[in-house]
Design a protein around this motif. Structure first.
Motif, mmCIF file in Angstrom:
data_model
loop_
_atom_site.group_PDB
_atom_site.id
_atom_site.type_symbol
_atom_site.label_atom_id
_atom_site.label_comp_id
_atom_site.label_asym_id
_atom_site.label_seq_id
_atom_site.Cartn_x
_atom_site.Cartn_y
_atom_site.Cartn_z
ATOM 1 N N LEU A 341 0.884 -1.006 0.045
ATOM 2 C CA LEU A 341 -0.009 0.144 -0.001
ATOM 3 C C LEU A 341 0.812 1.131 0.076
ATOM 4 O O LEU A 341 1.730 1.360 0.863
ATOM 5 N N CYS A 342 0.681 2.157 -0.880
ATOM 6 C CA CYS A 342 1.526 3.220 -1.189
ATOM 7 C C CYS A 342 0.798 4.551 -0.133
ATOM 8 O O CYS A 342 -0.245 4.829 0.146
ATOM 9 N N GLY A 343 1.885 5.121 0.537
ATOM 10 C CA GLY A 343 1.713 6.194 1.355
ATOM 11 C C GLY A 343 1.231 5.802 2.829
ATOM 12 O O GLY A 343 0.893 4.736 3.345
ATOM 13 N N ASP A 344 1.247 6.953 3.681
ATOM 14 C CA ASP A 344 0.817 6.860 5.110
ATOM 15 C C ASP A 344 -0.549 7.119 5.144
ATOM 16 O O ASP A 344 -1.282 8.021 5.889
ATOM 17 N N VAL A 345 -1.375 5.851 4.850
ATOM 18 C CA VAL A 345 -2.914 5.853 4.975
ATOM 19 C C VAL A 345 -3.304 4.465 5.154
ATOM 20 O O VAL A 345 -2.212 3.486 5.402
ATOM 21 N N PRO A 347 -5.587 1.143 4.465
ATOM 22 C CA PRO A 347 -6.366 0.377 3.202
ATOM 23 C C PRO A 347 -7.890 0.474 3.401
ATOM 24 O O PRO A 347 -8.526 0.732 4.480
ATOM 25 N N THR A 348 -8.432 0.460 2.414
ATOM 26 C CA THR A 348 -9.856 0.412 2.272
ATOM 27 C C THR A 348 -10.259 -0.917 2.793
ATOM 28 O O THR A 348 -9.609 -1.958 2.691
ATOM 29 N N ASP A 349 -11.723 -1.162 2.944
ATOM 30 C CA ASP A 349 -12.117 -2.516 3.400
ATOM 31 C C ASP A 349 -11.857 -3.576 2.135
ATOM 32 O O ASP A 349 -11.530 -4.504 2.232
ATOM 33 N N GLU A 350 -12.233 -2.854 1.036
ATOM 34 C CA GLU A 350 -11.847 -3.785 -0.213
ATOM 35 C C GLU A 350 -10.503 -4.357 -0.553
ATOM 36 O O GLU A 350 -10.348 -5.380 -0.827
ATOM 37 N N GLN A 351 -9.630 -3.380 -0.245
ATOM 38 C CA GLN A 351 -8.165 -3.705 -0.355
ATOM 39 C C GLN A 351 -7.748 -4.476 0.720
ATOM 40 O O GLN A 351 -7.001 -5.641 0.021
ATOM 41 N N ARG A 352 -8.303 -4.633 1.732
ATOM 42 C CA ARG A 352 -8.106 -5.760 2.845
ATOM 43 C C ARG A 352 -8.760 -6.943 2.655
ATOM 44 O O ARG A 352 -8.077 -8.080 2.794
ATOM 45 N N ASP A 353 -9.869 -6.719 1.632
ATOM 46 C CA ASP A 353 -10.564 -7.999 1.691
ATOM 47 C C ASP A 353 -9.871 -8.657 0.534
ATOM 48 O O ASP A 353 -9.866 -10.047 0.727
ATOM 49 N N LEU A 354 -9.552 -8.249 -0.292
ATOM 50 C CA LEU A 354 -8.582 -8.884 -1.601
ATOM 51 C C LEU A 354 -7.290 -9.488 -0.996
ATOM 52 O O LEU A 354 -7.076 -10.770 -1.601
ATOM 53 N N ARG A 356 -6.656 -10.274 1.902
ATOM 54 C CA ARG A 356 -6.963 -11.464 2.667
ATOM 55 C C ARG A 356 -7.302 -12.695 1.920
ATOM 56 O O ARG A 356 -6.639 -13.741 2.331
ATOM 57 N N ILE A 357 -7.891 -12.795 1.031
ATOM 58 C CA ILE A 357 -8.362 -13.929 -0.067
ATOM 59 C C ILE A 357 -6.938 -14.306 -0.468
ATOM 60 O O ILE A 357 -6.644 -15.524 -0.544
ATOM 61 N N ALA A 358 -6.319 -13.400 -1.099
ATOM 62 C CA ALA A 358 -4.906 -13.835 -1.581
ATOM 63 C C ALA A 358 -4.212 -14.318 -0.554
ATOM 64 O O ALA A 358 -3.411 -15.492 -0.805
ATOM 65 N N ALA A 359 -3.736 -13.815 0.441
ATOM 66 C CA ALA A 359 -2.932 -14.394 1.395
ATOM 67 C C ALA A 359 -3.392 -15.745 2.213
ATOM 68 O O ALA A 359 -2.588 -16.507 2.445
ATOM 69 N N GLU A 360 -4.841 -15.968 2.192
ATOM 70 C CA GLU A 360 -5.226 -17.525 2.688
ATOM 71 C C GLU A 360 -5.220 -18.210 1.487
ATOM 72 O O GLU A 360 -4.894 -19.662 2.124
ATOM 73 N N GLN A 361 -5.248 -17.846 0.153
ATOM 74 C CA GLN A 361 -4.999 -18.862 -0.608
ATOM 75 C C GLN A 361 -3.617 -19.408 -0.601
ATOM 76 O O GLN A 361 -3.382 -20.608 -0.602
ATOM 77 N N ILE A 362 -2.650 -18.518 -0.616
ATOM 78 C CA ILE A 362 -1.256 -18.984 -0.649
ATOM 79 C C ILE A 362 -0.828 -20.093 0.750
ATOM 80 O O ILE A 362 -0.357 -20.645 0.561
ATOM 81 N N ALA A 363 -1.433 -19.214 1.804
ATOM 82 C CA ALA A 363 -1.267 -20.360 3.337
ATOM 83 C C ALA A 363 -1.789 -21.658 3.004
ATOM 84 O O ALA A 363 -1.050 -22.750 3.178
ATOM 85 N N HIS A 364 -3.006 -21.755 2.473
ATOM 86 C CA HIS A 364 -3.575 -22.953 2.211
ATOM 87 C C HIS A 364 -2.794 -23.876 1.258
ATOM 88 O O HIS A 364 -2.864 -25.266 1.656
ATOM 89 N N PRO A 469 2.078 -5.190 6.527
ATOM 90 C CA PRO A 469 1.076 -5.316 7.760
ATOM 91 C C PRO A 469 0.006 -4.569 7.767
ATOM 92 O O PRO A 469 -1.043 -5.094 8.315
ATOM 93 N N ARG A 470 -0.120 -3.447 7.079
ATOM 94 C CA ARG A 470 -1.520 -2.709 6.949
ATOM 95 C C ARG A 470 -2.664 -3.423 6.365
ATOM 96 O O ARG A 470 -3.666 -3.532 6.563
ATOM 97 N N LEU A 471 -2.101 -4.323 5.035
ATOM 98 C CA LEU A 471 -3.116 -4.868 4.475
ATOM 99 C C LEU A 471 -3.414 -6.296 4.985
ATOM 100 O O LEU A 471 -4.400 -6.631 4.869
ATOM 101 N N SER A 472 -2.571 -6.771 5.588
ATOM 102 C CA SER A 472 -3.048 -8.208 6.401
ATOM 103 C C SER A 472 -3.335 -7.949 7.716
ATOM 104 O O SER A 472 -3.780 -9.040 8.421
ATOM 105 N N ALA A 473 -3.623 -6.894 8.259
ATOM 106 C CA ALA A 473 -4.294 -6.456 9.596
ATOM 107 C C ALA A 473 -5.743 -6.949 9.439
ATOM 108 O O ALA A 473 -6.274 -6.582 8.476
ATOM 109 N N THR A 474 -6.404 -7.400 10.694
ATOM 110 C CA THR A 474 -7.682 -8.028 10.596
ATOM 111 C C THR A 474 -8.740 -6.830 10.751
ATOM 112 O O THR A 474 -9.922 -6.889 10.403
#
Length: 475
Positions: A341-345, A347-354, A356-364, A469-474
């Motif tokens: 994620l670029c900048g000191d902001v 993430p949106t809920d959509e960015q987090r959700d996308l 999460r899906i990718a990270a869970e797929q990789i982990a599984h 960590p900002r994108l992977s935070a719950t």
């Protein structure tokens, strides 16, 4: 000097050994293979000067000099021991020859620079020779390794102790042959046929990796039976030795260090191209070799995937996704993907959700990796993208990796066809686990990829660069 075969080579000689030998004996006779076709022994003053010039050039080869104190310090900090390159080179030739014997081939003719690197651990203008066939290598099943190199480049393989002989390459691409190309092809084919008769006896079966129609036809007219060298080389490269894994670990450390430098430069206002250049700089500074693609995209260019990086200026709040596709130190591939994620902001809920899906797929899908599991079973048990993301899915779930992307390539179950090869994961294989998640018609997408070693009792993830960590935070 006496011509040597690989069986007689027992050491990989570095710069200090060569210098010491020259200082004490005035010669490096016995250290390097005999190159009689390019440089027959000449006791005259001119001949000795020519020989010393070649020896000096060989001692200053980039692979003999090494990777430098900064890179070595990073590897030491990571606790990665130095590989035994002599043992690794011997292992590779044994793997090639085992595959040749299995298929009853008299030898292999290699044009792909990655295959030549595997067979000889020597390099020369890797990207240029990939599309200008001016360098090739013959590996006899029972006999020598003969490298046909670019003009005046005999010194580029002396450091490795794998090449028995260097000869000038006959290049018959149109760039050199023009309308007389057919004459060059015949001359080239005659030399290959002579080699096969000398070292193959009555066996005229030759494995060839990349060869255009004129070359195949010319060899066949001389009674040579041409077969798939890709099958030989991909099978040989499939199982990595312990020293190859050390090389790969070092290449990944170098890649991830360069990734860290790239992430430190990520800020609103930098262009995709400027950011991507940081990865190139970091790779080259650590002795890496090249990057195979331009896969870095930001914001709306992350969906769909496979946009090549551009002059677009990255904005605050953009996702930035990339795939390293990097050939690093020792010629090993570090094929990793991350999304930041670029900048000191926040993430949106959509960015987090996308994400999460990718990270869970990789982990599984990583957790499924173990020796003995079949390719089809692995695919069938893998997590896949949800319905609204499936149309934009990445083309594969897993693929092999070594000196480059390698066999096997495992698609999604829905994409498995009757001509998709099945097989079994074995210890010593290394695979990349891939995920791209972006909604069909959505604004952004997330790319994650990790590199994983198949071990005797499961797997080990070789890549370790942290997820944002900002994108992977719950929350």
């Amino acid at each position: 000097m006496i011509q040597k075969t690989i069986k007689e080579e027992t050491h990989c000689y570095g710069t200090q050994v060569v210098k010491a030998t020259l200082e004490t004996t005035g010669s490096v006779e016995g250290l390097f293979g005999r190159h009689r076709k390019i440089m027959p022994y000449d006791p005259s003053e001119e001949g000795l000067l020519r020989e010393r010039s070649r020896q000096k050039a060989a001692s200053l080869n980039q692979h003999a000099i090494g990777y430098g104190p900064v890179t070595e310090a990073e590897w030491a900090s990571a606790g990665i021991a130095a590989p035994d390159l002599t043992a690794m080179r011997r292992y590779r030739l044994e793997r090639i020859r085992s595959e040749l014997k299995k298929r009853n081939y008299a030898g292999a003719l290699l044009y792909d620079p990655v295959n030549i690197r595997y067979a000889t651990d020597s390099t020369n203008m890797q990207l240029w020779v990939a599309h200008n066939p001016t360098r090739h290598c013959f590996v006899a099943t029972e006999g020598p390794v003969i490298l046909f190199d670019y003009f005046a480049c005999e010194h580029l393989s002396d450091h490795a102790g794998t090449v028995s002989e260097v000869r000038p390459a006959i290049s018959w691409m149109y760039l050199y042959g023009g309308e007389l190309t057919e004459l060059r092809v015949r001359r080239w084919a005659g030399g290959i046929a002579d080699l096969l008769r000398e070292h193959g006896g009555s066996n005229s079966r030759l494995a060839v990796d990349h060869l255009s129609a004129e070359g195949v036809d010319a060899l066949q007219q001389l009674g040579i039976s041409v077969h798939s060298g890709e099958a030989v080389m991909e099978s040989a490269r499939l199982i990595k030795s312990a020293d190859e894994i050390l090389c790969m670990r070092r290449a990944i450390v170098a890649c991830e260090s360069a990734m860290g430098e790239m992430e430190a430069c990520l800020r609103p206002g930098i262009s995709e191209n400027e950011l991507w250049a940081e990865l190139h700089r970091g790779n080259i500074a650590r002795g890496g070799e090249w990057i195979e693609t331009r896969l870095l995209a930001s914001g709306p260019r992350t969906n769909p995937w496979f946009q090549e990086c551009s002059s677009r200026v990255i904005e605050e709040g953009d996702l930035v996704a990339f795939d390293t596709d990097l050939i690093g130190p020792y010629g090993f591939c570090a094929d990793l993907s991350r999304t930041w994620l670029c900048g000191d902001v926040e993430p949106t809920d959509e960015q987090r959700d996308l994400f999460r899906i990718a990270a869970e797929q990789i982990a599984h899908n990583t957790a499924l990796i173990r020796p003995g599991i079949g390719f089809r079973e692995l695919v069938d048990r893998s997590a896949v993208a949800p319905a609204d993301c499936f149309p934009t899915r990445y083309g594969v779930l897993y693929h092999g990796v070594g000196l480059a992307d390698e066999y096997p390539t495992l698609p999604h179950a829905q994409d498995w066809t009757s001509d998709t090869p099945d097989g079994v994961l074995e210890p010593g294989m290394v695979v990349c686990v891939e995920s791209y998640i972006g909604r069909l018609g959505g604004r952004e997408g997330v790319k994650i990829e990790d590199q994983v070693l198949v071990t005797a009792d499961g797997h080990e993830q070789l890549s370790s660069y942290p997820l944002d960590p900002r994108l992977s935070a719950t929350s």
